[in-house]
Write a protein that holds these residues in place. Structure first.
Motif, PDB file in Angstrom:
ATOM      1  N   HIS A  45      80.807  75.933  -2.572  1.00 53.88           N
ATOM      2  CA  HIS A  45      80.286  75.043  -3.603  1.00 53.88           C
ATOM      3  C   HIS A  45      81.342  74.759  -4.665  1.00 53.88           C
ATOM      4  CE1 HIS A  45      75.912  76.469  -2.649  1.00 53.88           C
ATOM      5  NE2 HIS A  45      76.401  75.653  -1.734  1.00 53.88           N
ATOM      6  N   GLU A  46      82.154  75.763  -4.980  1.00 55.22           N
ATOM      7  CA  GLU A  46      83.205  75.611  -5.985  1.00 55.22           C
ATOM      8  C   GLU A  46      84.208  74.544  -5.562  1.00 55.22           C
ATOM      9  OE1 GLU A  46      87.083  78.133  -7.420  1.00 55.22           O
ATOM     10  OE2 GLU A  46      85.242  79.270  -7.061  1.00 55.22           O
ATOM     11  N   LYS A  47      84.643  74.597  -4.302  1.00 55.81           N
ATOM     12  CA  LYS A  47      85.617  73.632  -3.809  1.00 55.81           C
ATOM     13  C   LYS A  47      85.027  72.219  -3.753  1.00 55.81           C
ATOM     14  CE  LYS A  47      86.577  75.916  -0.020  1.00 55.81           C
ATOM     15  NZ  LYS A  47      87.213  76.279   1.287  1.00 55.81           N
ATOM     16  N   LYS A  48      83.766  72.135  -3.351  1.00 58.40           N
ATOM     17  CA  LYS A  48      83.121  70.822  -3.269  1.00 58.40           C
ATOM     18  C   LYS A  48      82.987  70.180  -4.652  1.00 58.40           C
ATOM     19  CE  LYS A  48      80.325  71.521   0.912  1.00 58.40           C
ATOM     20  NZ  LYS A  48      78.937  71.596   1.434  1.00 58.40           N
ATOM     21  N   THR A  49      82.589  70.979  -5.636  1.00 59.58           N
ATOM     22  CA  THR A  49      82.409  70.425  -6.983  1.00 59.58           C
ATOM     23  C   THR A  49      83.737  69.959  -7.571  1.00 59.58           C
ATOM     24  OG1 THR A  49      82.492  72.686  -7.881  1.00 59.58           O
ATOM     25  CG2 THR A  49      80.317  71.716  -7.564  1.00 59.58           C
ATOM     26  N   LEU A  99      78.403  67.232  -1.833  1.00 57.61           N
ATOM     27  CA  LEU A  99      77.624  68.274  -2.504  1.00 57.61           C
ATOM     28  C   LEU A  99      76.356  68.672  -1.757  1.00 57.61           C
ATOM     29  CD1 LEU A  99      77.892  67.084  -6.224  1.00 57.61           C
ATOM     30  CD2 LEU A  99      79.052  69.021  -5.154  1.00 57.61           C
ATOM     31  N   HIS A 100      76.091  68.035  -0.618  1.00 54.70           N
ATOM     32  CA  HIS A 100      74.884  68.373   0.137  1.00 54.70           C
ATOM     33  C   HIS A 100      74.957  69.835   0.587  1.00 54.70           C
ATOM     34  CE1 HIS A 100      71.342  67.737   2.554  1.00 54.70           C
ATOM     35  NE2 HIS A 100      71.950  68.287   3.592  1.00 54.70           N
ATOM     36  N   HIS A 101      73.821  70.524   0.495  1.00 52.25           N
ATOM     37  CA  HIS A 101      73.800  71.950   0.809  1.00 52.25           C
ATOM     38  C   HIS A 101      72.458  72.336   1.402  1.00 52.25           C
ATOM     39  CE1 HIS A 101      72.224  71.249  -3.237  1.00 52.25           C
ATOM     40  NE2 HIS A 101      71.400  72.252  -2.996  1.00 52.25           N
ATOM     41  N   ASP A 102      72.437  73.468   2.103  1.00 52.57           N
ATOM     42  CA  ASP A 102      71.188  73.996   2.654  1.00 52.57           C
ATOM     43  C   ASP A 102      70.335  74.540   1.521  1.00 52.57           C
ATOM     44  OD1 ASP A 102      71.999  73.430   5.235  1.00 52.57           O
ATOM     45  OD2 ASP A 102      73.004  75.373   5.464  1.00 52.57           O
ATOM     46  N   HIS A 103      69.036  74.293   1.588  1.00 55.32           N
ATOM     47  CA  HIS A 103      68.127  74.706   0.517  1.00 55.32           C
ATOM     48  C   HIS A 103      68.164  76.215   0.265  1.00 55.32           C
ATOM     49  CE1 HIS A 103      64.689  74.500  -2.168  1.00 55.32           C
ATOM     50  NE2 HIS A 103      64.109  75.472  -1.474  1.00 55.32           N
ATOM     51  N   GLU A 104      68.269  76.989   1.335  1.00 53.78           N
ATOM     52  CA  GLU A 104      68.239  78.441   1.173  1.00 53.78           C
ATOM     53  C   GLU A 104      69.495  78.985   0.496  1.00 53.78           C
ATOM     54  OE1 GLU A 104      69.348  77.598   5.559  1.00 53.78           O
ATOM     55  OE2 GLU A 104      68.012  76.825   4.005  1.00 53.78           O
ATOM     56  N   HIS A 105      70.552  78.170   0.471  1.00 55.73           N
ATOM     57  CA  HIS A 105      71.792  78.593  -0.177  1.00 55.73           C
ATOM     58  C   HIS A 105      71.982  77.870  -1.515  1.00 55.73           C
ATOM     59  CE1 HIS A 105      73.094  79.419   4.197  1.00 55.73           C
ATOM     60  NE2 HIS A 105      72.675  80.551   3.649  1.00 55.73           N
ATOM     61  N   SER A 106      70.911  77.332  -2.039  1.00 54.05           N
ATOM     62  CA  SER A 106      70.978  76.559  -3.272  1.00 54.05           C
ATOM     63  C   SER A 106      70.890  77.452  -4.504  1.00 54.05           C
ATOM     64  CB  SER A 106      69.833  75.540  -3.296  1.00 54.05           C
ATOM     65  OG  SER A 106      69.849  74.793  -4.487  1.00 54.05           O
ATOM     66  N   ASP A 107      71.421  76.966  -5.616  1.00 54.60           N
ATOM     67  CA  ASP A 107      71.240  77.589  -6.914  1.00 54.60           C
ATOM     68  C   ASP A 107      71.124  76.451  -7.938  1.00 54.60           C
ATOM     69  OD1 ASP A 107      73.956  76.850  -7.894  1.00 54.60           O
ATOM     70  OD2 ASP A 107      74.625  78.291  -6.396  1.00 54.60           O
ATOM     71  N   HIS A 108      70.751  76.785  -9.175  1.00 57.09           N
ATOM     72  CA  HIS A 108      70.555  75.730 -10.169  1.00 57.09           C
ATOM     73  C   HIS A 108      71.842  74.953 -10.440  1.00 57.09           C
ATOM     74  CE1 HIS A 108      66.846  78.055 -11.333  1.00 57.09           C
ATOM     75  NE2 HIS A 108      66.397  76.818 -11.283  1.00 57.09           N
ATOM     76  N   ALA A 140      72.039  71.069  -9.750  1.00 53.01           N
ATOM     77  CA  ALA A 140      72.269  70.180 -10.886  1.00 53.01           C
ATOM     78  C   ALA A 140      73.365  69.168 -10.561  1.00 53.01           C
ATOM     79  CB  ALA A 140      72.661  70.997 -12.121  1.00 53.01           C
ATOM     80  N   ALA A 141      74.455  69.642  -9.961  1.00 53.09           N
ATOM     81  CA  ALA A 141      75.563  68.756  -9.601  1.00 53.09           C
ATOM     82  C   ALA A 141      75.107  67.713  -8.572  1.00 53.09           C
ATOM     83  CB  ALA A 141      76.724  69.580  -9.045  1.00 53.09           C
TER      84      ALA A 141
END
Length: 211
Positions: free
Chosen positions: A8-12, A134-143, A147-148
């Protein structure tokens, strides 16, 4: 979880860079073409640069503190705080756009439609690309990542609104439709940001969903 946070860090980071370039282009052309909707889209995208940049910083902080033996808190709270801050920034920018749009009703200006529509389309393409990044799996999601992700989705809706508003204004020669498009987009942004503030705020206060 740590592996997904690093992804997620690299994607953002990629989205921050892509959005920053587009933001500058839209604001410049919004001023040149005198399009309120395009300028609103550019300012809104500017809020994304701040918000998604904040999301990226949050992942950096979490990665650092996770390696520190001195830190014994919940790193998830850092991500929720970032999500809350993003929602607050978005809310402020939305109100700024509404104020500027209302002023435009009383002080109308000529709009260079074709150029404005072209840049708005470019903005939409960037938003769609960012959403895929930024698309991600729901189970690996965080706020934080949520938000992004929702920031770019909301901006895509703003871009669509700008394109439709500018096109309608050009065809029917009714400039205020462009301004109305900016206001409608802002109302959608306000509703979304309030929802994010409630969810991330509840996580920060350890309030369970539905309570």
């Amino acid at each position: 979880m740590i592996e997904h946070q690093h992804t997620h860090e690299k994607k953002t980071l990629w989205v921050v860079l892509l959005t920053a370039v587009t933001m500058v282009v839209e604001i410049i052309f919004g001023l040149i073409t005198k399009s309120m909707a395009l300028l609103a889209d550019g300012i809104h995208m500017g809020s994304h640069v701040l918000a998604i940049g904040l999301s990226w910083v949050a992942y950096l902080v979490v990665r650092k503190v996770s390696k520190s033996e001195k830190f014994s808190g919940d790193s998830g709270k850092i991500l929720s705080l970032s999500g809350y801050s993003s929602g607050l920034l978005l809310l402020i920018f939305a109100f700024v756009i509404v104020v500027e749009a209302v002023k435009r009703f009383y002080q109308p200006v000529d709009i260079v439609y074709k150029e404005a529509i072209l840049v708005a389309i470019i903005g939409l393409v960037v938003n769609i690309a960012s959403a895929f990044l930024l698309h991600h799996d729901h189970e690996h999601s965080d706020h934080n990542i949520r938000a992004a992700y929702l920031h770019v989705i909301a901006d895509a809706l703003t871009s669509v609104s700008a394109i439709l508003g500018l096109t309608a204004a050009m065809i029917w020669d009714i400039p205020f439709i462009d301004t109305l498009a900016a206001i409608v987009s802002s109302l959608v942004i306000i509703k979304w940001s309030v929802g994010l503030l409630k969810e991330s705020g509840a996580a920060l206060l350890d309030i369970k969903a539905g309570k």
